[in-house]
Every structure is written in structure tokens, then in C-alpha cells.
Scaffold this motif. Structure first.
Motif, PDB file in Angstrom:
ATOM      1  N   GLU A 180       0.832  -1.194   0.000  1.00  0.00           N
ATOM      2  CA  GLU A 180       0.000   0.000   0.000  1.00  0.00           C
ATOM      3  C   GLU A 180       0.867   1.245   0.000  1.00  0.00           C
ATOM      4  O   GLU A 180       1.837   1.343   0.745  1.00  0.00           O
ATOM      5  CB  GLU A 180      -0.924   0.001   1.221  1.00  0.00           C
ATOM      6  CG  GLU A 180      -2.023   1.045   1.161  1.00  0.00           C
ATOM      7  CD  GLU A 180      -3.043   0.871   2.257  1.00  0.00           C
ATOM      8  OE1 GLU A 180      -4.157   0.393   1.943  1.00  0.00           O
ATOM      9  OE2 GLU A 180      -2.733   1.201   3.416  1.00  0.00           O
ATOM     10  N   GLN A 182       1.034   5.009   0.915  1.00  0.00           N
ATOM     11  CA  GLN A 182       0.332   5.945   1.772  1.00  0.00           C
ATOM     12  C   GLN A 182       0.336   7.356   1.176  1.00  0.00           C
ATOM     13  O   GLN A 182       1.334   7.806   0.619  1.00  0.00           O
ATOM     14  CB  GLN A 182       0.972   5.975   3.155  1.00  0.00           C
ATOM     15  CG  GLN A 182       0.832   4.669   3.927  1.00  0.00           C
ATOM     16  CD  GLN A 182      -0.612   4.333   4.210  1.00  0.00           C
ATOM     17  OE1 GLN A 182      -1.414   5.224   4.510  1.00  0.00           O
ATOM     18  NE2 GLN A 182      -0.965   3.060   4.109  1.00  0.00           N
ATOM     19  N   PRO A 202      -5.194   5.756  -0.427  1.00  0.00           N
ATOM     20  CA  PRO A 202      -3.966   4.981  -0.645  1.00  0.00           C
ATOM     21  C   PRO A 202      -3.847   4.473  -2.079  1.00  0.00           C
ATOM     22  O   PRO A 202      -4.846   4.168  -2.736  1.00  0.00           O
ATOM     23  CB  PRO A 202      -4.095   3.819   0.341  1.00  0.00           C
ATOM     24  CG  PRO A 202      -5.130   4.238   1.323  1.00  0.00           C
ATOM     25  CD  PRO A 202      -6.072   5.142   0.584  1.00  0.00           C
ATOM     26  N   VAL A 225      -1.887   6.656  -5.977  1.00  0.00           N
ATOM     27  CA  VAL A 225      -2.204   7.248  -4.689  1.00  0.00           C
ATOM     28  C   VAL A 225      -2.802   8.642  -4.894  1.00  0.00           C
ATOM     29  O   VAL A 225      -2.435   9.348  -5.836  1.00  0.00           O
ATOM     30  CB  VAL A 225      -0.944   7.328  -3.800  1.00  0.00           C
ATOM     31  CG1 VAL A 225       0.095   8.264  -4.413  1.00  0.00           C
ATOM     32  CG2 VAL A 225      -1.288   7.784  -2.392  1.00  0.00           C
TER      33      VAL A 225
END
Length: 461
Positions: A180, A182, A202, A225
Motif C-alpha cells: 500500500e 500511503q 492509498p 495514490v
């Protein structure tokens, strides 16, 4: 009308015998007829003969009734069968075609004899494992891609738009190792009002391992993202002249008198309540709400929020909001941090708790206790359209404020300003009003708090 009568007495009599015992009483009565009267016989509708006649007629009509009912039933069944199997029109690749209602997309493909090239089956590194081993057809129904596994269960009821073409390539079954990504935080603009303009969503990068080929491939970023943006701005009223009066550190022993002045002048204001002071004077807090003034939080206590850890910060904000709700019955999300200090790290750690952070762009300086005249001059002498004025509602500034406030209101109104609450001030700016609601937090589903760099995480400005 014919004068009909019956051949028997309306009042029944007991039977008796004549003396000669040759005749019954009924026989005698039958012989006694009135001159000129007309009598009905059994054959005219009374007695067994009439009943037998109606019975014969009913029996003769019964077969026709049965036939009529049977025909109606057949017609009903035929109508139901037609309705269930009626044809409807759908658009197929831009042309109208007729299909039986509730036909599946798979049946439509078969009926129209559509034959397109299937896609290929690919390895995780995009090499071809099997030609035409991928998707059979590419089907878009009303703008939405339909999985081939659902073609047999997707029914058509008429009016649908379908685009059917050759199948897409498909990847082999594979295991996914996902990472993932951020979102980060960016602060844009300047001004007394700060709010979340774009929430952080995300991203995602993946590494695939094929179960057929055994190959491993880094697929890179498969979902971009969305970084978080906090916007700082000021109010620019489209028309008219507006100013908002705001009070910090409320409530105090002077709150009810301040409210009385506002009521007498016919204006409203925004009060930022400090949690520990609300607990000490709940009645005054309720007075503010009952007066129709707007309420925000000044945190739970008078501390510099930018010096707190993430957990301490969230506790201060949550406790402040809850204390106000318990005392006034109002749910609050608007924040004015003590001293106007709210760092980037504070935003990253608690943006999901606040609708907006509002400071000021005109400081009355009343907390310095310069005297009422100086406070009036600071406000009236520097005011401009869309200003948020900082003032204090505490016991130290109370006497000074009671003297200065009526003059401030009178002089602002004399200069053509309308004194409004913060929400009303925001509403004068169409663009800002569309983006911001001071009453509640609008964190969308799937959004997360942004990630800070190690330096930002220290919570130092």
C-alpha cells in the motif's frame, strides 16, 4: 292490471269433513270461484310442472356455459403465455434487435450467431501462454463491463444497450503480494480558514507470481495514490459587506451580558468554547446555544496543540467536542486551536475529527487589556470585507468587552457592515460555501490519514 287471485285461502283453516263424508274441504273450495276473477294454474309457474320446465331449460343451457368458461380460460392462458414470452427490443452494437423477454446475454449471442475472436491467456510477465484461452467475448451492458461468467444469468428486459466484441486477454491465475502506498500531506494557500480540500486515498503496487507459469513479475503501481490537500483561504463575499465577530475561551461570568448586547443590537456571533470552562459553567454554555449563536471548540483546555503527541491531540479534541455536546446538546466539529496554532502534523493526525480550523484575520488585541477605546479602534480602524474578528470572552477581559462591544457593533453597522456568524460569512462566498460545511466532517469512505516524513512526525513547526 289483471285481477289475479289464488285458488286457496290466505288464512289456513283446519280440515273438516262434510256431513255426507263424500268430499274433502279443499274440493269444496275449488268449486267456489269468484265471478270475473282470473286464476293461475300449476302450468303457469306454480307447482311441479313449472319447476320441471325450468330444470329442463337449465340442463339444456349448461353445456354452453361450460364451453364459454373453457374458452375464457384458454384465452387467459394464451395471454399469459404470450406475455411471458413476448419480444422486446435491445440495441446491439448500435442496431436494434428483437429478443424474447428475459433472454440471457448468452442466449442473445447464440441467437444472433455472433462469432468473435477470444482473447489470449497471458502469463504474469505478459507472454502468451495459450492463444484464445482468455475471455470469449467483451460485453459492455449499459456502459458497464460484464464478466463472461455472468452472461448466462444476465437477463434482458428491453431497452438495454449492448456492445459485444472480441474477448480481452486474461492473465493466468496468480498470487499477489501487494504494497500500500500511503498518501502524503500538502498545505496550499493562506488565510484564516483551513479545511481538507482533497482526502488521501492509498495507492497500491503489486508483485504477481503465476500459478501456471511459475513466473514472478513486478506489476508496479496498479492504483495511483491520491495525496491529501489542506486548503487555507479567506472569505471573499460576492456582494455586500460582511464581518464575523468571534469569541475565544468561552464561557465566562460575562457571557450572559455579552449575549444580551448581541440580542439588543440584533446581531449574532460565534463562540469557541473551552472544555474545562464549559464543565465549570454549563448554564452559560447552554445560554449561548439557546441564543442562536454558532458554537465551535477551543479544545478541552488551554494548551498548545502543536506540542502534543498524536494520541494526546486526539484526546484533547475529542474531549472538547464531547463536553460541548453534553452541555448544549449540539454536535460540533468546528475548531479554533488555542493561540491559533495547528501544525501540519496536527492535520495529519486529526483531520478526521474537525470540519475546519478557523483562526482570524483581524485581532482585537483585547487580551492585552489596552482599554475599550483601543479595542474599538483596533477593530473598526482595520476591518475589511470578509474579516473574522478575534475577541475574548473570559473574566479578565469581561469589563472591557462589555464597554467595547456595543461601540464596535454600532460603528461597523454605520460603515455598512452586516455582522454574521462564521457559517453565514462562508455562505457569502459561493465557491467556498460549495466546498465547506463547518458543521460536520466529510471524510469519504476509503480515505486515510496522510503519512508524515520522520521530520514532520516530530510535530514541530
Amino acid at each position: 292490471m289483471p285481477n289475479y287471485t289464488t285458488s286457496y285461502s290466505k288464512k289456513p283453516r283446519k280440515p273438516h269433513m262434510r256431513r255426507d263424508d263424500n268430499h274433502l274441504p279443499s274440493a269444496r273450495r275449488r268449486t267456489q270461484r269468484k265471478p270475473g276473477a282470473q286464476y293461475l294454474h300449476h302450468s303457469q309457474g306454480f307447482g311441479r310442472n313449472g319447476m320441471n320446465l325450468r330444470s329442463r331449460r337449465n340442463k339444456q343451457r349448461r353445456p354452453y356455459a361450460i364451453i364459454a368458461i373453457a374458452c375464457a380460460g384458454l384465452l387467459f392462458v394464451a395471454s399469459v403465455v404470450w406475455y411471458i414470452n413476448r419480444g422486446v427490443t435491445v440495441s446491439l452494437n448500435g442496431s436494434d434487435v428483437s429478443v424474447r423477454i428475459h433472454s440471457s446475454v448468452e442466449q442473445l449471442i447464440a441467437d444472433q450467431q455472433l462469432d468473435y475472436r477470444a482473447g489470449d491467456l497471458l502469463a504474469v510477465d505478459d507472454s502468451v501462454l495459450e492463444k484464445r484461452g482468455g475471455e470469449r467475448y467483451s460485453v459492455v451492458l449499459n456502459g458497464e463491463q460484464i464478466d463472461n461468467d455472468d452472461l448466462a444469468t444476465t437477463e434482458l428486459t428491453g431497452g438495454e444497450e449492448l456492445e459485444i466484441s472480441g474477448g480481452r486477454d486474461e492473465y493466468e491465475e496468480h498470487e499477489v503480494a501487494a504494497t500500500e502506498i500511503q498518501p502524503t500531506l500538502e498545505i496550499k494557500g493562506t488565510g484564516a480558514i483551513a479545511y481538507v480540500e482533497t482526502w488521501g486515498i492509498p495507492g497500491r503496487s503489486e508483485v504477481w507470481t503465476g500459478t501456471v507459469s511459475g513466473k514472478t513479475a513486478d506489476r508496479g503501481v496498479v492504483q495511483e495514490v491520491q495525496n491529501c490537500v489542506v486548503r487555507k483561504t479567506s472569505v471573499s463575499p460576492k456582494d455586500g459587506k460582511y464581518v464575523a465577530l468571534t469569541f475565544d475561551e468561552a464561557p465566562s461570568s460575562y457571557t450572559s451580558q455579552i449575549l444580551q448586547i448581541l440580542q439588543e443590537k440584533g446581531v449574532t456571533a460565534t463562540f469557541f468554547l473551552q472544555g474545562d470552562r464549559v464543565e465549570a459553567n454549563q448554564a452559560a454554555a447552554r445560554q449561548i446555544a439557546d441564543a442562536g449563536c454558532e458554537i465551535g471548540s477551543n479544545s478541552a483546555s488551554d494548551v498548545d496543540l502543536s506540542e502534543l503527541s498524536g494520541d494526546e491531540l486526539r484526546q484533547q479534541l475529542t474531549q472538547g467536542f464531547e463536553t460541548i455536546a453534553n452541555a448544549t446538546g449540539e454536535t460540533v466539529a468546528l475548531l479554533r486551536p488555542p493561540y491559533g496554532l495547528f501544525s501540519d502534523a496536527d492535520w495529519a493526525q486529526a483531520m478526521d475529527l474537525v470540519s475546519a480550523v478557523v483562526t482570524w484575520n483581524l485581532d482585537s488585541g483585547d487580551y492585552l487589556l489596552p482599554g475599550a477605546d483601543a479595542v474599538v479602534e483596533s477593530v473598526v480602524g482595520s476591518v475589511s470585507n470578509g474579516n473574522i474578528v478575534f475577541m475574548t470572552d473570559n473574566d479578565e477581559c469581561g469589563e472591557q468587552m462589555l464597554e467595547a462591544l456595543p461601540q464596535i457593533i454600532d460603528q461597523l453597522q454605520a460603515e455598512g457592515y452586516e455582522i454574521v456568524s462564521l457559517s453565514e460569512l462562508v455562505d457569502t462566498d459561493e465557491e467556498l460555501a460549495e466546498a465547506l460545511d463547518l458543521s460536520k466532517v466529510k471524510m469519504p469512505e476509503g480515505a486515510v490519514l496522510p503519512q508524515l516524513s520522520p521530520d514532520e512526525a516530530t510535530n514541530e513547526e
